[in-house]
Write a protein that holds these residues in place. Sequence first.
Motif, mmCIF file in Angstrom:
data_model
loop_
_atom_site.group_PDB
_atom_site.id
_atom_site.type_symbol
_atom_site.label_atom_id
_atom_site.label_comp_id
_atom_site.label_asym_id
_atom_site.label_seq_id
_atom_site.Cartn_x
_atom_site.Cartn_y
_atom_site.Cartn_z
ATOM 1 N N LYS A 232 0.823 -1.208 0.000
ATOM 2 C CA LYS A 232 0.000 0.000 0.000
ATOM 3 C C LYS A 232 0.865 1.269 0.000
ATOM 4 C CE LYS A 232 -4.317 -1.239 -0.129
ATOM 5 N NZ LYS A 232 -5.235 -0.701 -1.161
ATOM 6 N N ASN A 233 2.131 1.111 0.406
ATOM 7 C CA ASN A 233 3.081 2.221 0.355
ATOM 8 C C ASN A 233 3.876 2.231 -0.952
ATOM 9 O OD1 ASN A 233 3.593 3.936 3.092
ATOM 10 N ND2 ASN A 233 2.720 1.924 3.586
ATOM 11 N N LYS A 234 3.356 1.471 -1.949
ATOM 12 C CA LYS A 234 3.927 1.429 -3.313
ATOM 13 C C LYS A 234 5.276 0.721 -3.391
ATOM 14 C CE LYS A 234 0.394 3.923 -4.501
ATOM 15 N NZ LYS A 234 -0.785 3.244 -5.074
ATOM 16 N N LYS B 60 -3.899 -14.509 -1.839
ATOM 17 C CA LYS B 60 -4.961 -14.053 -2.757
ATOM 18 C C LYS B 60 -6.297 -13.960 -2.010
ATOM 19 C CE LYS B 60 -4.838 -14.149 -7.012
ATOM 20 N NZ LYS B 60 -4.783 -13.056 -8.014
ATOM 21 N N ASN B 61 -6.531 -14.952 -1.137
ATOM 22 C CA ASN B 61 -7.771 -14.935 -0.338
ATOM 23 C C ASN B 61 -7.778 -13.782 0.668
ATOM 24 O OD1 ASN B 61 -8.854 -17.180 -1.627
ATOM 25 N ND2 ASN B 61 -7.946 -18.628 -0.173
ATOM 26 N N PHE B 62 -6.613 -13.518 1.276
ATOM 27 C CA PHE B 62 -6.505 -12.409 2.232
ATOM 28 C C PHE B 62 -6.760 -11.061 1.552
ATOM 29 C CE2 PHE B 62 -3.381 -14.631 5.385
ATOM 30 C CZ PHE B 62 -4.453 -15.148 6.086
ATOM 31 N N TYR B 63 -6.119 -10.870 0.389
ATOM 32 C CA TYR B 63 -6.077 -9.552 -0.232
ATOM 33 C C TYR B 63 -7.217 -9.279 -1.219
ATOM 34 C CZ TYR B 63 -1.177 -9.655 1.403
ATOM 35 O OH TYR B 63 -0.037 -9.747 2.147
ATOM 36 N N GLY B 64 -7.788 -10.341 -1.792
ATOM 37 C CA GLY B 64 -8.764 -10.135 -2.862
ATOM 38 C C GLY B 64 -8.073 -9.506 -4.064
ATOM 39 N N ASP B 65 -8.708 -8.518 -4.681
ATOM 40 C CA ASP B 65 -8.122 -7.843 -5.847
ATOM 41 C C ASP B 65 -7.347 -6.593 -5.461
ATOM 42 O OD1 ASP B 65 -9.284 -9.727 -7.549
ATOM 43 O OD2 ASP B 65 -11.179 -8.622 -7.634
ATOM 44 N N ASP B 66 -7.224 -6.383 -4.158
ATOM 45 C CA ASP B 66 -6.595 -5.162 -3.655
ATOM 46 C C ASP B 66 -5.086 -5.111 -3.914
ATOM 47 O OD1 ASP B 66 -7.097 -2.750 -2.597
ATOM 48 O OD2 ASP B 66 -7.091 -3.366 -0.495
ATOM 49 N N ILE B 67 -4.450 -6.289 -3.863
ATOM 50 C CA ILE B 67 -2.996 -6.411 -4.033
ATOM 51 C C ILE B 67 -2.718 -7.399 -5.166
ATOM 52 C CG2 ILE B 67 -0.810 -7.050 -2.906
ATOM 53 C CD1 ILE B 67 -2.062 -4.635 -1.600
ATOM 54 N N LYS B 68 -1.772 -7.066 -6.037
ATOM 55 C CA LYS B 68 -1.436 -7.951 -7.161
ATOM 56 C C LYS B 68 -0.321 -8.912 -6.731
ATOM 57 C CE LYS B 68 -2.851 -4.710 -10.733
ATOM 58 N NZ LYS B 68 -2.404 -3.821 -11.824
ATOM 59 N N VAL B 69 -0.633 -10.205 -6.802
ATOM 60 C CA VAL B 69 0.297 -11.243 -6.350
ATOM 61 C C VAL B 69 0.662 -12.154 -7.519
ATOM 62 C CG1 VAL B 69 0.708 -13.073 -4.660
ATOM 63 C CG2 VAL B 69 -0.856 -11.206 -4.100
ATOM 64 N N GLU C 156 9.850 -6.584 -12.997
ATOM 65 C CA GLU C 156 10.799 -5.471 -13.082
ATOM 66 C C GLU C 156 10.086 -4.143 -13.331
ATOM 67 O OE1 GLU C 156 15.079 -4.386 -15.242
ATOM 68 O OE2 GLU C 156 13.959 -6.182 -15.846
ATOM 69 N N ASN C 157 8.969 -4.199 -14.029
ATOM 70 C CA ASN C 157 8.204 -2.984 -14.317
ATOM 71 C C ASN C 157 7.249 -2.611 -13.178
ATOM 72 O OD1 ASN C 157 9.386 -2.580 -16.831
ATOM 73 N ND2 ASN C 157 7.911 -3.909 -17.870
ATOM 74 N N GLY C 158 7.213 -3.428 -12.120
ATOM 75 C CA GLY C 158 6.409 -3.111 -10.952
ATOM 76 C C GLY C 158 4.935 -3.431 -11.083
ATOM 77 N N LEU C 159 4.588 -4.358 -11.993
ATOM 78 C CA LEU C 159 3.178 -4.696 -12.180
ATOM 79 C C LEU C 159 2.643 -5.577 -11.051
ATOM 80 C CD1 LEU C 159 2.980 -5.377 -16.043
ATOM 81 C CD2 LEU C 159 2.445 -3.290 -14.775
ATOM 82 N N TYR C 160 3.555 -6.212 -10.286
ATOM 83 C CA TYR C 160 3.139 -7.045 -9.157
ATOM 84 C C TYR C 160 3.648 -6.447 -7.856
ATOM 85 C CZ TYR C 160 1.641 -10.633 -12.434
ATOM 86 O OH TYR C 160 0.986 -11.316 -13.429
ATOM 87 N N GLU D 237 16.845 -15.761 -7.877
ATOM 88 C CA GLU D 237 17.772 -16.066 -8.972
ATOM 89 C C GLU D 237 18.188 -14.778 -9.675
ATOM 90 O OE1 GLU D 237 15.841 -18.965 -11.404
ATOM 91 O OE2 GLU D 237 16.300 -20.624 -10.039
ATOM 92 N N ASP D 238 19.324 -14.848 -10.365
ATOM 93 C CA ASP D 238 19.916 -13.646 -10.962
ATOM 94 C C ASP D 238 18.995 -12.952 -11.957
ATOM 95 O OD1 ASP D 238 22.170 -14.034 -9.464
ATOM 96 O OD2 ASP D 238 23.232 -15.159 -11.014
ATOM 97 N N GLY D 239 18.152 -13.709 -12.658
ATOM 98 C CA GLY D 239 17.307 -13.113 -13.689
ATOM 99 C C GLY D 239 16.155 -12.291 -13.151
ATOM 100 N N VAL D 240 15.864 -12.420 -11.857
ATOM 101 C CA VAL D 240 14.716 -11.722 -11.267
ATOM 102 C C VAL D 240 15.146 -10.345 -10.754
ATOM 103 C CG1 VAL D 240 12.846 -11.843 -9.584
ATOM 104 C CG2 VAL D 240 13.772 -13.952 -10.557
ATOM 105 N N LYS D 241 14.529 -9.307 -11.318
ATOM 106 C CA LYS D 241 14.814 -7.936 -10.884
ATOM 107 C C LYS D 241 13.502 -7.268 -10.470
ATOM 108 C CE LYS D 241 18.930 -7.171 -13.748
ATOM 109 N NZ LYS D 241 19.027 -8.536 -14.293
ATOM 110 N N PHE D 242 13.563 -6.525 -9.383
ATOM 111 C CA PHE D 242 12.384 -5.829 -8.876
ATOM 112 C C PHE D 242 12.519 -4.329 -9.130
ATOM 113 C CE2 PHE D 242 12.452 -9.792 -6.589
ATOM 114 C CZ PHE D 242 11.118 -10.106 -6.357
#
Length: 682
Positions: free
Chosen positions: A307-309, A330-339, A357-361, A372-377
């Motif tokens: 919620k703090n982005k 998913k059950n806790f958050y519903g559609d409020d948070i993208k998982v 990497e683009n912050g869609l999740y 793993e090395d390929g995962v960037k946030f």
Amino acid sequence: MENYIETLNKSIQYIKGVGEKRAKLLEKLSIFNVWDMLYCFPRNFEDRRNIYKINDAPIGTKCCVEGVVLRKLNEKRIKKNISLFALNIEDESGMMFVKWFSNPNYKIDIEYGTHYTFYGKIIEAYGRREMELEVMEKSSDIKNLLKIVPVYPLTRGLTQNVMRSLASECINKITTLKDIFSNEILKEYNLMPLDTAVKTMHNPKNFEILEKARQRLVFEELFVLQMSLLSMKENTKKANTKVISDTSYLDEFIKKLPFTLTDGQKSAIDEIMLDLKDEKAMNRLVQGDVGSGKTAVAAAAMYVAAKNKYQCAFMAPTEILATQHYNTLKNFYGDDIKVALLTGSTKGKKKLYEEIENGLYDIVVGTHAVIEDGVKFKNLILAVTDEQHRFGVNQRARLNQKGITNVLVMSATPIPRTLALILYGDLDISIIASLPKGRQKTDTFCVDSSYKTRAYNFVKKQLDEKRQGYVVCPLVEESETLDVSSGEEIYKTLSTGIFKDYKTALLHGKMKPKEKDEIMKNFKEGNIDLLVSTTVIEVGVDVPNANIMVIENAERFGLSQLHQLRGRVGRGSEKAYCILICDSDNETTKERMNIMTKTNDGFVISKKDLELRGCGQFFGTRQHGLPELKVANLFTDLEILKKAQSLCQKVIKEDPDLSKNKMLKERIKSIFQKLENPDILN
């Protein structure tokens, strides 16, 4: 000094009697160089100092007797490569029959009418004393008798005599081992010098001096371990992190929950919120018994972060558990948070990597694939790892390398707080002591195989009432060497026998992830009545309708593991049962089974597990990435532990960056940099 260091770091093949083949065998015992052999301490000691008269030799114990060999050696061929050998000996008190098994091709040269000293277990047979022989030496040429003899860990192809010889050779190569403690510290804490302690461990003159040597090595081992973890903690505290200023979203999340948080959960969440508000990095352990609600605590922290982005990563040790956590969140958050779910078998990873990497999740749930090395946030602030015993200091270090400064780890292995402060010395600790309301106590029974039919009929009764059950086995496939039931064997017997009219399935770790997930999905949805499984279900799988578990060969599991397994049932509103099938007559095993039937308290169980098994097996220090404890036991050596702690605090206070304790600093560095050779001697 340089030659001394070089000698310690030399390959074990430098030692006389070690060629390439033997070096490979020694590697299985983690012995690569001279230093490793010196620190490969005996696991036990045999007291062979006293010689008994034949008629005074105590029945049921191991001891030495001396006698004259009376007549020719008897041999009875048992198999192609094994014979039973027997001798008659006598002394002035009487006669004794000495027997042993050996390869008939092995030459046994015995001089009749000559005095020999024999060591072995004294038994009573046919109204007389007999000895089950272990060692026999000519009385005029004693080498391995009439003294305290070390018993080393072995692997196939190595004998005790070989290990004793190698230890002796290594000691002869090194005249003095350099100490990390000053003479002042040795005197203040009444510690034996290092070189004396190491030599005594391999060749003790008596048990009193042996205990002093062990205490000195225990002190050093626990001191170095604590200093290492404290150094990690100090380094973590130096790291600054992004601050989450708005924690008001917490109330919003709590209102979404279909249950009321316990006081323990609320307290843990409050501590985490304080950490997240601080610019100093969080490194916190949330510890609680099976079913105490740790996931909800982690979910609250991630909700506030999202919620703090900011983004969060949530790691679980298996794909099954990762998938379960994904669905729970998913059950806790519903559609409020993208998982998002990311595991080794996830398809379309390239696209998912780009989206992360683009912050869609907001939250990425997965196995170790998450780091793993390929995962960037885009904006990662928090990493949560489930089951601390599967994610140790190495993984935490890797998280820090990826720029993750806030780390929250969860463990369902309750450990007494004093010991937790040592094992998790680089972490702050939150303990959830209470269980949620309505959580069922699981009635536990221990029976032998003669009750197996009755046990399975009871399972059948539960299934008839539309419940589900587990049968847990220690092995996947049948073993030629172990007399224990395999999953495949049990599944075949049950699914074609007593449970032929029920929907049964087999689950084990060798299956493909997709296959395992499909079976667990069907079990959770009620399409499977009885699941025969190995310990793959030990961690976290949640099926509220499953209320009964049978554990075959329960003696093959540790207490804490049995408790973890039992935690898979009793997660719903129905009465839960766990039946332990155990045929062992071993007293320690009986004690372990007894504690399981008496309590459901994980802290009580873990304390007993520590007492009975020692800390090495209990904690699995190698999985933690911590050095394996060679001599110390965190349960029985608590007093030494406290003294070592006091010295740690003194050293950190007087020399926080260890600039005055260079050898200690190098030793700590070698532990966590995973150097092949210890640099503690520079």
